[in-house]
Design a protein around this motif. Sequence first.
Motif, mmCIF file in Angstrom:
data_model
loop_
_atom_site.group_PDB
_atom_site.id
_atom_site.type_symbol
_atom_site.label_atom_id
_atom_site.label_comp_id
_atom_site.label_asym_id
_atom_site.label_seq_id
_atom_site.Cartn_x
_atom_site.Cartn_y
_atom_site.Cartn_z
ATOM 1 N N PRO A 177 -6.436 2.480 -1.527
ATOM 2 C CA PRO A 177 -5.869 1.448 -0.659
ATOM 3 C C PRO A 177 -5.399 1.960 0.706
ATOM 4 O O PRO A 177 -5.606 1.294 1.722
ATOM 5 N N VAL A 207 0.827 -1.205 0.000
ATOM 6 C CA VAL A 207 0.000 0.000 0.000
ATOM 7 C C VAL A 207 0.860 1.253 0.000
ATOM 8 O O VAL A 207 0.735 2.107 -0.867
ATOM 9 N N ALA A 243 -6.373 -4.306 0.470
ATOM 10 C CA ALA A 243 -5.724 -3.476 1.497
ATOM 11 C C ALA A 243 -6.568 -3.481 2.763
ATOM 12 O O ALA A 243 -6.041 -3.608 3.878
#
Length: 149
Positions: A109, A32, A45
Amino acid sequence: MHLAAPASGGTFDYVGAGGLALIATAILIFGVIGKGSRKLNTLWAGITAFVAGSAYIAAGKIWASPQQVVEQGWTGLGVGGAAGPFGEVGIGAACGLLVVLMVFAPLNPTRSAVLSLTAAFTWPMAGVGSIWAVPGQFFAALSMMVGGG
């Protein structure tokens, strides 16, 4: 101890809650935030962050610090106590708000990971018999099956 001893068939060996927290955190950082070779999309995520948060709770020790920050943040907003700056807001309302944000807010994310970590720490605060505790209990059971403790 034999370094070249054969492993028992098909096991992950002992991972532990701290190990799972470490692995999930590394995935989050490189998937991420960092420039890893694999990128996590918004959904993954969030899932990875929730697993990490659940592992943080199980691992305790230094891993409990993010949970304490989230709990103090909710307390500072008056959630679960007497009337705060938003009036009287119960922990169930805070849990519901997190679901609304997960479904309706424009997430990337990073935002998904932060929101899911917050949910991983907030939902268990509603209590063991609560519907909000189910996702955390599921991931705790999953970590036990992988070799957590």
